[in-house]
Write an enzyme that holds these catalytic residues in place. Sequence first.
Site, short mmCIF file in Angstrom:
data_model
loop_
_atom_site.label_atom_id
_atom_site.label_comp_id
_atom_site.label_asym_id
_atom_site.label_seq_id
_atom_site.Cartn_x
_atom_site.Cartn_y
_atom_site.Cartn_z
N ASN A 9 37.08 52.77 18.04
CA ASN A 9 35.99 53.68 17.67
C ASN A 9 35.54 53.26 16.28
OD1 ASN A 9 34.32 55.72 16.86
ND2 ASN A 9 35.91 57.30 16.76
N LYS A 11 33.11 54.34 14.54
CA LYS A 11 32.54 55.40 13.70
C LYS A 11 31.25 54.90 13.05
CE LYS A 11 37.13 57.28 13.27
NZ LYS A 11 38.07 58.14 12.57
N HIS A 95 34.82 64.03 19.63
CA HIS A 95 35.67 63.55 18.54
C HIS A 95 35.78 64.64 17.47
CE1 HIS A 95 37.12 61.22 15.16
NE2 HIS A 95 37.57 60.35 16.05
N GLU A 97 35.60 64.52 14.40
CA GLU A 97 34.58 64.45 13.34
C GLU A 97 33.27 65.09 13.82
OE1 GLU A 97 35.09 60.26 12.74
OE2 GLU A 97 37.07 60.68 11.89
N GLU A 167 44.12 63.21 19.57
CA GLU A 167 44.00 62.75 18.19
C GLU A 167 44.29 63.91 17.24
OE1 GLU A 167 41.24 59.01 18.16
OE2 GLU A 167 40.08 60.78 17.66
N GLY A 173 42.72 58.68 9.97
CA GLY A 173 42.30 58.08 8.72
C GLY A 173 43.20 58.41 7.54
N SER A 209 45.57 56.87 13.03
CA SER A 209 46.30 55.86 12.26
C SER A 209 47.15 54.92 13.13
CB SER A 209 47.15 56.52 11.18
OG SER A 209 46.34 57.24 10.27
P1 13P Z 1 42.02 56.00 12.47
O1 13P Z 1 42.63 54.99 13.40
O2 13P Z 1 41.19 55.38 11.38
O3 13P Z 1 43.02 56.98 11.97
O4 13P Z 1 40.96 56.86 13.34
C1 13P Z 1 41.37 57.39 14.54
C2 13P Z 1 40.19 57.92 15.26
O5 13P Z 1 39.56 58.89 14.84
C3 13P Z 1 39.75 57.23 16.48
O6 13P Z 1 38.80 57.95 17.17
#
Ligand code: 13P
Length: 245
Positions: A9, A11, A95, A97, A167, A173, A209
């Site tokens: 992903n 982002k 997601h 976010e 997640e 992150g 992560s």
């Molecule tokens: P990270 O791998 O950067 O923690 O992000 C995970 C994520 O949100 C994947 O959709």
Amino acid sequence: MRKPIMAGNWKMFKTEAEAVDFAKKIKPLVADVHDRIIIICPPYPVLSKMCDELCNSNIALGAENLFWEDEGAFTGEVSGPMLKAVGCTYVIIGHSERRQYFGETDETVNKRIKAALKHNLYPIVCVGEKLEERENGSTFNVVETQIKGAFKDISVEQWDNIVIAYEPVWAIGTGKTATPEQAQEVHAFIRKLLPEEVAEGTRILYGGSVKPANVKELMAQPDIDGGLVGGASLKVDSFVELVKY
Ligand code: 13P
């Protein structure tokens, strides 16, 4: 047997030139991988160019969201038919976010899933608890509410190719991965919530992560069927390491 999935992903990262460079570099490095599904989900503006690079390869293309109407006066949104036309097979939905910054709810997640299925896009549906929810012991309640809301009125016949991603928000992150045991516990719980007919065949990815250093122990868990990877999917070498865990 559930074929593992490793999905990136991206982002809001990478311009067209950066994305194409990534695609050209990674393609030969994973060309021999056939025992797992590789997916890259880049931002909308680069999807078409990414399809030029990847649509004839073993790397599938996904989008990071979609709107539930096919077309109309919805400034800033993109639809299922548009994503299909630029070569997407998958689409990330719900997601954290999107939930945190853009008002996504279980109800809108449900509408987006239905739109994706209508257009033969495979949804990657994200669920997961926030730190305070984990700390106050409501992880399972939160995840159950999200799963029930997301899949409301989705029939068993429609279920083929739906992917779920667990997640935990506190692990995204942050460099703070859920332990394999913590993740496995929630993955097994999610599988029990699914309709009996589809539970064993549904892939449940872990996200938060995921890195080359922890992917093996996560993937060793019986109910973890792959990863949805943010940061570590942006570099060719780390994503290749994850694909070939
Ligand atoms: P990270 O791998 O950067 O923690 O992000 C995970 C994520 O949100 C994947 O959709």
